[in-house]
Scaffold this motif. Structure first.
Motif, short mmCIF file in Angstrom:
data_model
loop_
_atom_site.label_atom_id
_atom_site.label_comp_id
_atom_site.label_asym_id
_atom_site.label_seq_id
_atom_site.Cartn_x
_atom_site.Cartn_y
_atom_site.Cartn_z
N SER A 240 -61.88 18.32 130.19
CA SER A 240 -62.45 17.29 130.68
C SER A 240 -63.63 16.86 130.82
CB SER A 240 -62.10 16.95 132.33
OG SER A 240 -62.23 18.42 132.99
N GLY A 241 -63.88 15.57 130.16
CA GLY A 241 -66.03 15.25 129.99
C GLY A 241 -65.90 13.86 130.24
N ARG A 242 -67.12 13.13 130.03
CA ARG A 242 -66.82 11.73 129.75
C ARG A 242 -65.97 11.10 130.53
NH1 ARG A 242 -70.02 10.22 124.87
NH2 ARG A 242 -71.97 12.13 124.79
N GLY A 243 -65.02 10.88 132.39
CA GLY A 243 -64.57 11.02 132.57
C GLY A 243 -62.37 10.72 131.69
N ARG A 244 -62.76 11.69 130.73
CA ARG A 244 -61.61 11.78 130.29
C ARG A 244 -61.18 13.25 130.20
NH1 ARG A 244 -60.35 7.16 126.96
NH2 ARG A 244 -61.60 5.41 126.90
N VAL A 245 -59.28 13.42 129.89
CA VAL A 245 -58.94 14.38 129.75
C VAL A 245 -58.30 14.13 128.38
CG1 VAL A 245 -56.68 16.39 130.75
CG2 VAL A 245 -58.18 14.46 132.17
N TYR A 246 -58.36 16.15 127.84
CA TYR A 246 -58.51 16.25 126.83
C TYR A 246 -57.25 17.53 126.43
CZ TYR A 246 -62.82 13.58 125.31
OH TYR A 246 -63.70 12.69 125.75
N VAL A 247 -56.43 17.41 125.19
CA VAL A 247 -55.48 18.05 125.64
C VAL A 247 -55.92 17.85 123.44
CG1 VAL A 247 -54.05 17.68 127.87
CG2 VAL A 247 -54.01 16.92 125.19
N ALA A 248 -55.00 19.72 123.32
CA ALA A 248 -54.62 19.66 121.88
C ALA A 248 -54.29 20.70 121.54
CB ALA A 248 -56.19 20.11 120.49
N GLY A 249 -53.52 21.40 120.28
CA GLY A 249 -52.58 22.14 120.21
C GLY A 249 -51.33 22.51 121.13
N GLY A 250 -51.26 23.67 121.58
CA GLY A 250 -50.37 24.54 121.75
C GLY A 250 -48.64 24.60 120.71
N HIS A 251 -47.31 24.62 121.23
CA HIS A 251 -46.35 24.26 120.21
C HIS A 251 -45.32 23.04 121.10
CE1 HIS A 251 -44.73 27.34 123.11
NE2 HIS A 251 -43.51 26.54 122.74
N ASP A 252 -44.45 22.19 119.92
CA ASP A 252 -43.89 21.05 120.13
C ASP A 252 -42.13 22.25 120.44
OD1 ASP A 252 -42.70 21.97 118.32
OD2 ASP A 252 -42.82 20.53 117.37
N GLU A 253 -41.17 21.62 121.06
CA GLU A 253 -39.81 21.61 121.56
C GLU A 253 -39.41 22.83 120.36
OE1 GLU A 253 -37.82 18.58 122.89
OE2 GLU A 253 -38.26 17.76 121.74
N ASN A 254 -39.10 22.63 119.28
CA ASN A 254 -39.06 23.31 118.40
C ASN A 254 -39.84 24.40 118.36
OD1 ASN A 254 -36.78 21.98 118.48
ND2 ASN A 254 -38.25 20.67 117.23
N LYS A 255 -40.90 25.09 118.59
CA LYS A 255 -41.42 26.23 118.72
C LYS A 255 -42.46 25.93 117.13
CE LYS A 255 -39.44 27.84 121.97
NZ LYS A 255 -40.54 27.78 123.61
N ASN A 256 -42.68 24.89 116.99
CA ASN A 256 -43.78 24.28 116.05
C ASN A 256 -45.45 24.54 116.56
OD1 ASN A 256 -41.67 24.49 113.83
ND2 ASN A 256 -41.35 22.23 114.93
N ALA A 257 -46.25 25.33 115.94
CA ALA A 257 -47.29 24.95 116.30
C ALA A 257 -48.07 23.08 116.26
CB ALA A 257 -48.11 25.95 115.96
N LEU A 258 -48.98 23.51 117.23
CA LEU A 258 -49.34 22.07 116.37
C LEU A 258 -51.02 21.80 116.36
CD1 LEU A 258 -48.04 20.34 120.09
CD2 LEU A 258 -47.10 19.92 117.67
N ARG A 259 -51.89 20.83 115.49
CA ARG A 259 -52.46 20.91 115.53
C ARG A 259 -53.53 19.36 116.16
NH1 ARG A 259 -53.20 18.33 110.25
NH2 ARG A 259 -54.97 18.16 109.51
N SER A 260 -52.60 18.18 116.30
CA SER A 260 -52.60 17.12 117.14
C SER A 260 -53.43 16.94 118.10
CB SER A 260 -51.43 16.44 116.87
OG SER A 260 -50.70 17.30 118.30
N ALA A 261 -53.97 16.22 118.98
CA ALA A 261 -54.83 16.23 120.06
C ALA A 261 -54.97 14.52 120.46
CB ALA A 261 -56.48 16.76 119.73
N TRP A 262 -54.84 14.40 122.34
CA TRP A 262 -54.91 13.51 122.66
C TRP A 262 -55.73 13.40 123.90
CZ3 TRP A 262 -51.77 9.24 121.69
CH2 TRP A 262 -50.47 9.48 120.40
N THR A 263 -56.35 12.62 124.18
CA THR A 263 -56.97 12.06 125.31
C THR A 263 -57.00 11.42 126.75
OG1 THR A 263 -59.50 11.72 126.51
CG2 THR A 263 -58.29 10.32 124.59
N TYR A 264 -56.87 11.46 127.71
CA TYR A 264 -56.32 10.50 129.02
C TYR A 264 -57.14 10.27 129.47
CZ TYR A 264 -53.78 9.34 133.37
OH TYR A 264 -53.16 8.94 134.39
N ASP A 265 -57.16 9.50 130.15
CA ASP A 265 -58.13 8.55 131.11
C ASP A 265 -57.32 8.29 132.39
OD1 ASP A 265 -59.28 6.66 132.71
OD2 ASP A 265 -60.46 5.61 130.12
N PRO A 266 -57.83 9.07 133.66
CA PRO A 266 -57.19 9.07 134.82
C PRO A 266 -57.36 7.47 135.80
CG PRO A 266 -58.50 10.94 134.67
CD PRO A 266 -58.44 10.19 133.49
N ARG A 267 -58.24 6.94 135.31
CA ARG A 267 -58.94 6.21 135.74
C ARG A 267 -57.58 4.63 135.56
NH1 ARG A 267 -62.98 4.78 139.63
NH2 ARG A 267 -64.48 7.14 139.73
#
Length: 348
Positions: A171-198
């Motif tokens: 987290s930084g600048r008032g946002r949460v950042y997520v990236a990578g991991g794998h999907d429900e089919n065990k495929n590794a991911l490149r995608s990334a997202w940011t979440y604003d809790p406010r």
């Protein structure tokens, strides 16, 4: 100090001027707020107000604690029909200043244990919990929950845009950042997202240069570092590089040779005095299995064990000490010695 914003709060403590009453309440430890909220209507409104939070922060009365996703029990649970079950998890608090332990209220939708392998992030006074697997079905979840320490209540946030497990978070600048991991089919991911809790909003971030499953997130200044991981076709072959997101420009860059190839980074990545990445696993003979480290300022709260099924130890280490850093053992309160899966630093 300007007390004019608190002018509508009168006689906070009978017999004391408003400014002195405010200063007394400012010094209340967080553990006393649950009771203080019930004293009177004025205290209830004050303690839950943004002005009070800002005032505590300006006067240095906030306190940094670690929030840990921790097993409730040291030993696995057993069911007479299905056999062995994994331990249930909750959120523990550890205050390195008072050396006190506490717990966060359970998520209402999961009263008997958090989603397995869920992730935590601290963001502008809110604790954000997301992802993981349903503890009964083991199905990956997109659920997001936000905890407000001022009200001691959880609320449901907007779901994650994609199902992903074992992703990097920071987290930084008032946002949460997520990236990578794998999907429900065990495929590794490149995608990334940011979440604003406010605002309770998700927004896309440009994809990383490569797939990164089982990566780890670390925020360094105004950068979000996604450490190591591996691609779909390279299961378990952890990479030695990181991808760095500039939180200002939103641009990624790759840095090679900063992590030991083949070593899992999950929950054990730190940043040393020289700005280089540190692997907490193996930092001490008692930190070989189930290692988790949570930075809290220049210090790190560490947990782990010497071997499988050994008792978990808890330690404090000052990263400013460079190569001469020494581990200080932490006395653990009863019921708080379980395995720690992940955690974050939170400013109460």
């Amino acid at each position: 100090m300007d007390f004019s914003i608190f002018i509508h709060f009168n006689d906070l403590i009978p017999g004391l001027p408003t400014d002195l009453g405010l200063e007394c309440l400012t010094r209340l430890p967080h553990s006393a707020h649950r009771v203080a909220l019930r004293v009177c209507r004025q205290w209830h409104h004050l303690l839950q107000s943004d002005q009070f939070y800002i005032h505590r922060k300006k006067t240095g009365r906030t306190r940094r604690v670690t929030c840990l996703v921790q097993a409730h029990h040291d030993q696995p649970r057993h069911d007479k029909h299905t056999g062995s079950l994994p331990p249930s998890y909750g959120i523990s608090l550890f205050d390195p200043q008072s050396m006190a332990w506490d717990r966060v209220e359970p998520v209402p939708e999961y009263p008997f244990g958090l989603p397995l392998f869920c992730q935590l992030a601290s963001c502008d006074g809110s604790l954000v919990l997301m992802g993981g697997w349903d503890p009964a079905s083991y199905e990956p979840l997109t659920a997001v929950f936000v905890y407000d320490f001022r009200t001691s209540e959880w609320r449901r946030g907007k779901d994650m845009p994609e199902k992903r497990s074992f992703f990097a978070i920071g987290s930084g600048r008032g946002r949460v950042y997520v990236a990578g991991g794998h999907d429900e089919n065990k495929n590794a991911l490149r995608s990334a997202w940011t979440y604003d809790p406010r605002r309770d909003e998700w927004a896309g971030v440009g994809p990383m240069g490569r797939e990164r499953d089982e990566c780890e997130g670390v925020v360094v200044g105004d950068e979000f570092w996604v450490v190591s991981g591996y691609g779909t076709e390279r299961q378990g072959m952890f990479d030695g590089s990181v991808e760095v997101l500039d939180l200002g420009s939103g641009q990624w860059r790759e840095v090679n040779g900063v992590w030991e190839e083949g070593r899992c980074p999950r929950s054990c990545v730190g940043v040393g005095k020289d700005g280089k990445l540190v692997n907490f696993r193996g930092l001490d003979p008692g930190l070989k299995v189930g290692v988790c480290g949570v930075a809290i300022g220049s210090r790190v709260v560490l947990s782990g064990s010497e071997y499988e099924e050994a008792a978990h130890g808890f330690y404090l280490v000052d990263m400013e000490e460079g190569q001469n850093r020494k581990l200080k053992s932490i006395s653990v309160a009863e019921g708080f010695s379980g395995l720690v899966q992940s955690g974050c630093c939170f400013e109460i």
